[in-house]
Scaffold this motif. Structure first.
Motif, mmCIF file in Angstrom:
data_model
loop_
_atom_site.group_PDB
_atom_site.id
_atom_site.type_symbol
_atom_site.label_atom_id
_atom_site.label_comp_id
_atom_site.label_asym_id
_atom_site.label_seq_id
_atom_site.Cartn_x
_atom_site.Cartn_y
_atom_site.Cartn_z
ATOM 1 N N ASP A 182 0.776 -1.274 0.064
ATOM 2 C CA ASP A 182 0.035 -0.031 0.182
ATOM 3 C C ASP A 182 0.885 1.241 0.148
ATOM 4 O O ASP A 182 0.624 2.307 -0.801
ATOM 5 N N VAL A 183 1.668 1.158 0.748
ATOM 6 C CA VAL A 183 2.822 2.532 0.760
ATOM 7 C C VAL A 183 3.312 2.634 -0.471
ATOM 8 O O VAL A 183 3.458 3.862 -1.001
ATOM 9 N N TYR A 184 4.026 1.530 -1.024
ATOM 10 C CA TYR A 184 4.576 1.494 -2.407
ATOM 11 C C TYR A 184 3.610 2.294 -3.384
ATOM 12 O O TYR A 184 4.095 3.173 -4.008
ATOM 13 N N GLU A 185 2.650 1.581 -3.388
ATOM 14 C CA GLU A 185 1.699 1.851 -4.644
ATOM 15 C C GLU A 185 0.972 3.387 -4.438
ATOM 16 O O GLU A 185 0.477 3.813 -5.253
ATOM 17 N N HIS A 186 0.827 3.788 -3.118
ATOM 18 C CA HIS A 186 0.033 5.054 -3.135
ATOM 19 C C HIS A 186 0.838 6.020 -2.214
ATOM 20 O O HIS A 186 0.142 6.874 -1.492
ATOM 21 N N PHE A 187 1.921 6.071 -1.998
ATOM 22 C CA PHE A 187 3.052 6.936 -1.365
ATOM 23 C C PHE A 187 2.431 8.311 -1.562
ATOM 24 O O PHE A 187 2.401 9.211 -0.688
ATOM 25 N N ASP A 188 2.205 8.724 -2.973
ATOM 26 C CA ASP A 188 1.914 9.915 -3.206
ATOM 27 C C ASP A 188 0.603 10.835 -2.695
ATOM 28 O O ASP A 188 0.431 11.710 -2.606
ATOM 29 N N GLU A 189 -0.003 9.658 -2.252
ATOM 30 C CA GLU A 189 -1.543 10.138 -1.480
ATOM 31 C C GLU A 189 -1.370 10.316 -0.003
ATOM 32 O O GLU A 189 -2.355 10.999 0.543
ATOM 33 N N ILE A 190 -0.235 10.267 0.562
ATOM 34 C CA ILE A 190 0.097 10.447 1.937
ATOM 35 C C ILE A 190 -0.079 11.930 2.202
ATOM 36 O O ILE A 190 0.759 12.738 1.288
ATOM 37 N N PRO A 191 -0.920 12.340 3.019
ATOM 38 C CA PRO A 191 -1.166 13.982 3.137
ATOM 39 C C PRO A 191 0.200 14.543 3.765
ATOM 40 O O PRO A 191 0.953 13.814 4.524
ATOM 41 N N GLY A 247 2.448 16.367 6.100
ATOM 42 C CA GLY A 247 2.350 16.361 7.367
ATOM 43 C C GLY A 247 2.374 14.838 8.060
ATOM 44 O O GLY A 247 2.642 14.464 9.351
ATOM 45 N N CYS A 248 1.988 14.060 7.135
ATOM 46 C CA CYS A 248 1.954 12.467 7.750
ATOM 47 C C CYS A 248 3.118 11.680 7.310
ATOM 48 O O CYS A 248 3.801 12.233 6.648
ATOM 49 N N ASN A 249 3.060 10.482 7.792
ATOM 50 C CA ASN A 249 4.265 9.895 7.325
ATOM 51 C C ASN A 249 3.777 8.305 6.827
ATOM 52 O O ASN A 249 2.641 8.082 6.659
ATOM 53 N N ALA A 250 4.759 7.451 6.395
ATOM 54 C CA ALA A 250 4.514 6.203 5.697
ATOM 55 C C ALA A 250 3.771 5.352 6.893
ATOM 56 O O ALA A 250 3.336 4.165 6.225
ATOM 57 N N HIS A 251 3.273 5.544 7.993
ATOM 58 C CA HIS A 251 2.634 4.697 8.852
ATOM 59 C C HIS A 251 1.109 4.718 8.434
ATOM 60 O O HIS A 251 0.169 4.078 9.045
ATOM 61 N N SER A 252 0.833 5.749 7.666
ATOM 62 C CA SER A 252 -0.467 6.165 6.916
ATOM 63 C C SER A 252 -0.875 4.904 6.106
ATOM 64 O O SER A 252 -0.037 4.177 5.505
ATOM 65 N N TRP A 253 -2.319 4.738 5.975
ATOM 66 C CA TRP A 253 -2.881 3.852 5.103
ATOM 67 C C TRP A 253 -3.484 4.514 4.075
ATOM 68 O O TRP A 253 -4.586 5.306 4.531
ATOM 69 N N TYR A 288 7.925 -4.907 0.051
ATOM 70 C CA TYR A 288 7.465 -4.855 -1.467
ATOM 71 C C TYR A 288 8.153 -3.661 -1.976
ATOM 72 O O TYR A 288 8.284 -2.550 -1.538
ATOM 73 N N LYS A 289 9.308 -4.072 -3.020
ATOM 74 C CA LYS A 289 9.706 -3.163 -3.782
ATOM 75 C C LYS A 289 10.734 -2.243 -2.962
ATOM 76 O O LYS A 289 11.598 -2.638 -2.148
ATOM 77 N N GLY A 290 10.372 -0.891 -3.017
ATOM 78 C CA GLY A 290 11.182 0.048 -2.224
ATOM 79 C C GLY A 290 10.647 0.313 -0.788
ATOM 80 O O GLY A 290 11.091 0.940 0.061
ATOM 81 N N VAL A 291 9.950 -0.541 -0.320
ATOM 82 C CA VAL A 291 9.378 -0.377 1.102
ATOM 83 C C VAL A 291 9.713 -1.730 2.108
ATOM 84 O O VAL A 291 9.182 -2.982 1.494
#
Length: 187
Positions: free
Chosen positions: A59-68, A70-76, A164-167
């Motif tokens: 999910d992080v790999y495929e949707h990283f650009d949607e993280i708001p 101020g948020c970090n990669a612990h977001s879903w 998964y790839k870069g994550v």
């Protein structure tokens, strides 16, 4: 012939377990070696927490650009069978992340995640050694792995690993996983 049929029936009755990649096994083993070097016990590799880690890494790999901002990669993201979660570094919305194991599996407790990724995650493939080195260089992540500071009195009963790839994502839990754990042989 009867033995083969019984063997197949036995394995068909087992719960479906996520497949582990060689890199995920390597990362798990590196973390356990690091814990052992610090006088800490091995943590069972949880089926449920591994499933959560694998789902989140993708999910992080495929949707990283949607993280708001101020948020970090612990977001879903909103792109799955889970509740969207915007996770802030000050932990003000932590429950939405910590509860993901209960939301996605039969795991009964909270999960605590460490994540390592390349920026942007689509820029390459993260290695197990690079992920562990990154966490060792981060006081908060390192403390969680080797039970320092606020984690000093915590006994981890389960761990899950997903790459998964870069994550790379690793989840820690205080409860035994009712779905079981993987048996990882030593090489």
């Amino acid at each position: 012939m009867r033995r083969i049929i019984l063997f197949l029936l036995f394995f068909a009755a087992l719960p479906v377990m996520a497949q582990l990649s060689q890199k995920e096994v390597e990362l798990y083993q590196l973390i356990m070696e690091y814990r052992a070097a610090n006088g800490l016990p091995e943590i069972p590799l949880s089926v449920s927490l591994t499933k959560v880690a694998q789902i989140h890494a993708k999910d992080v790999y495929e949707h990283f650009d949607e993280i708001p901002e101020g948020c970090n990669a612990h977001s879903w993201s909103k792109h799955g069978s889970w509740t969207k979660c915007d996770y802030y570094p000050d932990h003000r919305n932590s429950a939405c992340m910590w509860s993901k194991p209960k939301e996605l599996t039969e795991y009964e407790g909270n999960g605590y995640e460490i994540a390592h990724y390349l920026l942007p995650p689509t820029s390459g493939v993260v290695s197990p050694k690079a992920a562990l080195k990154g966490w060792q260089g981060s006081p908060g992540h390192n403390a969680l792995i080797i039970n320092l500071d606020k984690w000093k009195n915590t006994e981890w009963a389960a761990i899950g690993v997903g790459m998964y790839k870069g994550v790379a994502c690793v989840w820690f839990g205080e409860y035994t996983d009712p779905a079981g754990h993987y048996i990882i042989g030593k090489e």
